[in-house]
Design an enzyme around this catalytic site. Structure first.
Site, PDB file in Angstrom:
ATOM      1  N   ASP A   1      65.513  39.779  53.773  1.00 41.78           N
ATOM      2  CA  ASP A   1      64.895  38.903  52.771  1.00 41.78           C
ATOM      3  C   ASP A   1      64.111  37.797  53.475  1.00 41.78           C
ATOM      4  OD1 ASP A   1      64.532  38.040  50.007  1.00 41.78           O
ATOM      5  OD2 ASP A   1      65.762  36.310  50.555  1.00 41.78           O
TER       6      ASP A   1
ATOM      7  N   ILE B   1      77.808  31.216  51.069  1.00 42.16           N
ATOM      8  CA  ILE B   1      77.273  32.547  50.734  1.00 42.16           C
ATOM      9  C   ILE B   1      78.112  33.651  51.380  1.00 42.16           C
ATOM     10  CG2 ILE B   1      75.266  34.071  50.957  1.00 42.16           C
ATOM     11  CD1 ILE B   1      73.542  31.434  50.792  1.00 42.16           C
TER      12      ILE B   1
ATOM     13  N   GLU C   1      57.570  33.986  58.317  1.00 43.30           N
ATOM     14  CA  GLU C   1      57.297  34.324  56.906  1.00 43.30           C
ATOM     15  C   GLU C   1      56.377  33.299  56.249  1.00 43.30           C
ATOM     16  OE1 GLU C   1      60.853  33.195  54.117  1.00 43.30           O
ATOM     17  OE2 GLU C   1      61.658  33.999  55.946  1.00 43.30           O
TER      18      GLU C   1
ATOM     19  N   HIS D   1      61.746  36.650  50.587  1.00 40.18           N
ATOM     20  CA  HIS D   1      62.579  35.441  50.444  1.00 40.18           C
ATOM     21  C   HIS D   1      62.856  35.151  48.958  1.00 40.18           C
ATOM     22  CE1 HIS D   1      63.917  31.677  52.789  1.00 40.18           C
ATOM     23  NE2 HIS D   1      64.639  31.808  51.692  1.00 40.18           N
TER      24      HIS D   1
ATOM     25  N   THR E   1      69.766  37.722  55.003  1.00 43.27           N
ATOM     26  CA  THR E   1      69.292  36.926  53.865  1.00 43.27           C
ATOM     27  C   THR E   1      69.400  35.437  54.217  1.00 43.27           C
ATOM     28  OG1 THR E   1      71.499  36.956  52.879  1.00 43.27           O
ATOM     29  CG2 THR E   1      69.938  38.609  52.071  1.00 43.27           C
TER      30      THR E   1
ATOM     31  N   ALA F   1      66.084  35.986  47.599  1.00 40.11           N
ATOM     32  CA  ALA F   1      67.526  36.143  47.349  1.00 40.11           C
ATOM     33  C   ALA F   1      68.057  35.072  46.400  1.00 40.11           C
ATOM     34  CB  ALA F   1      68.297  36.115  48.661  1.00 40.11           C
ATOM     35  N   PHE F   2      67.449  33.899  46.424  1.00 36.96           N
ATOM     36  CA  PHE F   2      67.902  32.770  45.583  1.00 36.96           C
ATOM     37  C   PHE F   2      67.327  32.859  44.172  1.00 36.96           C
ATOM     38  CE2 PHE F   2      63.904  30.674  45.015  1.00 36.96           C
ATOM     39  CZ  PHE F   2      63.136  31.326  45.960  1.00 36.96           C
TER      40      PHE F   2
HETATM   41  P1  NAD Z   1      76.926  27.153  54.736  1.00 34.58           P
HETATM   42  O1  NAD Z   1      76.584  25.917  55.506  1.00 34.58           O
HETATM   43  O2  NAD Z   1      77.825  27.034  53.554  1.00 34.58           O
HETATM   44  O3  NAD Z   1      77.600  28.211  55.736  1.00 34.58           O
HETATM   45  C1  NAD Z   1      77.105  28.472  57.012  1.00 34.58           C
HETATM   46  C2  NAD Z   1      78.270  28.952  57.866  1.00 34.58           C
HETATM   47  O4  NAD Z   1      77.730  29.343  59.136  1.00 34.58           O
HETATM   48  C3  NAD Z   1      79.316  27.853  58.126  1.00 34.58           C
HETATM   49  O5  NAD Z   1      80.618  28.349  57.836  1.00 34.58           O
HETATM   50  C4  NAD Z   1      79.158  27.567  59.609  1.00 34.58           C
HETATM   51  O6  NAD Z   1      80.382  27.172  60.247  1.00 34.58           O
HETATM   52  C5  NAD Z   1      78.668  28.910  60.135  1.00 34.58           C
HETATM   53  N1  NAD Z   1      78.028  28.842  61.431  1.00 34.58           N
HETATM   54  C6  NAD Z   1      77.343  27.818  62.008  1.00 34.58           C
HETATM   55  N2  NAD Z   1      76.940  28.166  63.243  1.00 34.58           N
HETATM   56  C7  NAD Z   1      77.381  29.435  63.443  1.00 34.58           C
HETATM   57  C8  NAD Z   1      77.277  30.337  64.527  1.00 34.58           C
HETATM   58  N3  NAD Z   1      76.655  30.014  65.671  1.00 34.58           N
HETATM   59  N4  NAD Z   1      77.853  31.546  64.411  1.00 34.58           N
HETATM   60  C9  NAD Z   1      78.513  31.893  63.259  1.00 34.58           C
HETATM   61  N5  NAD Z   1      78.657  31.078  62.206  1.00 34.58           N
HETATM   62  C10 NAD Z   1      78.079  29.867  62.297  1.00 34.58           C
HETATM   63  O7  NAD Z   1      75.537  27.833  54.361  1.00 34.58           O
HETATM   64  P2  NAD Z   1      75.245  28.819  53.140  1.00 34.58           P
HETATM   65  O8  NAD Z   1      74.924  28.018  51.941  1.00 34.58           O
HETATM   66  O9  NAD Z   1      76.301  29.843  53.067  1.00 34.58           O
HETATM   67  O10 NAD Z   1      73.854  29.470  53.641  1.00 34.58           O
HETATM   68  C11 NAD Z   1      73.848  30.445  54.667  1.00 34.58           C
HETATM   69  C12 NAD Z   1      72.421  30.778  55.079  1.00 34.58           C
HETATM   70  O11 NAD Z   1      71.700  31.299  53.966  1.00 34.58           O
HETATM   71  C13 NAD Z   1      71.588  29.587  55.588  1.00 34.58           C
HETATM   72  O12 NAD Z   1      70.833  30.042  56.700  1.00 34.58           O
HETATM   73  C14 NAD Z   1      70.648  29.281  54.453  1.00 34.58           C
HETATM   74  O13 NAD Z   1      69.464  28.685  54.926  1.00 34.58           O
HETATM   75  C15 NAD Z   1      70.416  30.695  53.920  1.00 34.58           C
HETATM   76  N6  NAD Z   1      69.952  30.760  52.536  1.00 34.58           N
HETATM   77  C16 NAD Z   1      69.036  31.724  52.214  1.00 34.58           C
HETATM   78  C17 NAD Z   1      68.587  31.844  50.910  1.00 34.58           C
HETATM   79  C18 NAD Z   1      67.594  32.915  50.516  1.00 34.58           C
HETATM   80  O14 NAD Z   1      67.011  32.845  49.430  1.00 34.58           O
HETATM   81  N7  NAD Z   1      67.366  33.934  51.322  1.00 34.58           N
HETATM   82  C19 NAD Z   1      69.054  30.969  49.927  1.00 34.58           C
HETATM   83  C20 NAD Z   1      70.009  30.000  50.287  1.00 34.58           C
HETATM   84  C21 NAD Z   1      70.459  29.914  51.592  1.00 34.58           C
END
Ligand code: NAD
Length: 333
Positions: A257, A152, A262, A301, A231, A303-304
């Protein structure tokens, strides 16, 4: 005959599932996981939920025949993974379904704050077309700080570059080639990113080590009046710290979000029917104060939540279940 049970399914999901999945023996319910909805819990081998069903040890103990959980989300912090491992319950997720979907919503929040869209709409809605207090700011040439450059975060950076923003990023596993390809810069420490960004957007997972990664100490290092966007997961931000920073003006606005607690308030009627402990009541009260803050934009929540993302989620979930039942599980976490 064993049972598969799907919870948190809306009518559209159910239709889609029926068109693509071998349905006999499958229970489909709109609400969160509820044992009462499964006629013979001991026969339930496959369970599919979204993120509002808390599959903790107590809940899972009630399903002694469970072999597989297909969560229809990327994150799995709502599932007791230690318990699943100890009982040999396989868990699969949907690793990729909405990089662009969540990134687009991230920009909906950023633009809503930077151009005061909600205040402007509310005012115009009452027939008042005055401009006082509605001046926003350009994104072009502003610095966006992206925390987490995974699926993301990377897409957020792509969009930000389209707006001609400068992008700084922090990730525990920086990807130099990505930085070169998308023309952004990694910093070595989160504090550095916070100090230099006009807008900070969180895209890292919620882990014990990332809980409250934004807290009283490091909010003080942010540029005064900067915007904070979340988000990812509510637990990344210490709500107490955010509330004080919004009140003092240290943070100029927040687009959220997700927020701590929540799952306690998915529906208003739950507020009256649930019994809460003191800690939960505290969280609820803090959220009510947060939601009323004029510089805060909350979305529940979602965003997806696009048509395209939902279809991708369900298709991957169907593939996950079929693969597990064929003895070759995929997307195992
Ligand atoms: P992803 O696993 O592809 O990317 C996460 C990144 O965070 C990785 O590059 C990882 O190295 C990095 N990371 C891990 N620990 C870290 C730290 N301490 N400091 C900085 N970076 C760190 O995940 P994604 O698919 O990009 O999802 C990102 C977030 O979005 C997750 O928390 C997921 O749960 C959330 N999400 C929210 C929604 C929504 O509807 N709001 C939908 C999908 C995902």
């Amino acid at each position: 005959m064993s049972t598969r049970a799907f919870f948190e399914m809306n009518a559209g999901d159910e239709e889609f599932l029926k068109r693509h999945f071998d349905i006999p023996g499958t229970i489909i319910r709109p609400g969160s996981f509820d044992l009462k909805e499964i006629p013979s819990p001991e026969k339930c081998e496959v369970l599919s939920v979204f993120i509002h069903s808390r599959l903790d040890r107590e809940a899972l103990l009630l399903l002694p025949g469970l072999r597989f959980i297909a969560t229809r989300s990327t994150g799995y912090d709502h599932i007791d993974m230690d318990y699943c491992r100890s009982k040999g319950i396989v868990v699969s997720n949907v690793p990729v379904y909405g990089d662009n979907t969540v990134a687009e919503h991230t920009f909906a929040l950023i633009l809503a704050l930077s151009r005061k869209v909600v205040q402007a709409h509310n005012r115009a809605h009452t027939g008042d077309f005055s401009l006082t207090g509605l001046q926003g700011f350009d994104l072009r040439c502003r610095t966006l700080g992206v925390v987490g450059t995974g699926h993301i975060g990377t897409h957020v950076i792509r969009i930000a570059r389209g707006f001609m923003m400068r992008v700084l990023a922090y990730d525990t596993k920086p990807d130099k080639r990505l930085a070169d390809a998308l023309d952004f810069e990694y910093v070595d420490a989160l504090d550095d990113l916070l100090a230099k960004s006009d807008i900070v957007s969180l895209h890292s997972p919620l882990l014990p080590q990332t809980r409250h990664m934004i807290n009283t100490q490091n909010i003080a290092r942010m540029k005064r009046g900067a915007l904070l966007i979340n988000t990812a997961r509510g637990g990344l931000i210490d709500t107490d710290a955010l509330l004080s920073a919004l009140t003092s003006g240290q943070i100029g606005g927040a687009g959220l979000d997700v927020f701590e607690g929540e799952t306690l308030i998915k529906e208003e009627k739950q507020l009256l029917s649930n019994e809460y402990n003191l800690e939960e009541l505290r969280t609820l009260t803090k959220n009510l104060v947060l939601f009323r803050h004029e510089n805060v934009i909350i979305t529940p929540h979602v965003a997806f939540n696009s048509v395209e993302a939902f279809e991708r989620i369900l298709l991957t979930t169907i593939q996950n279940i079929n693969a597990f039942e064929a003895g070759k599980p995929i997307n195992v976490v």
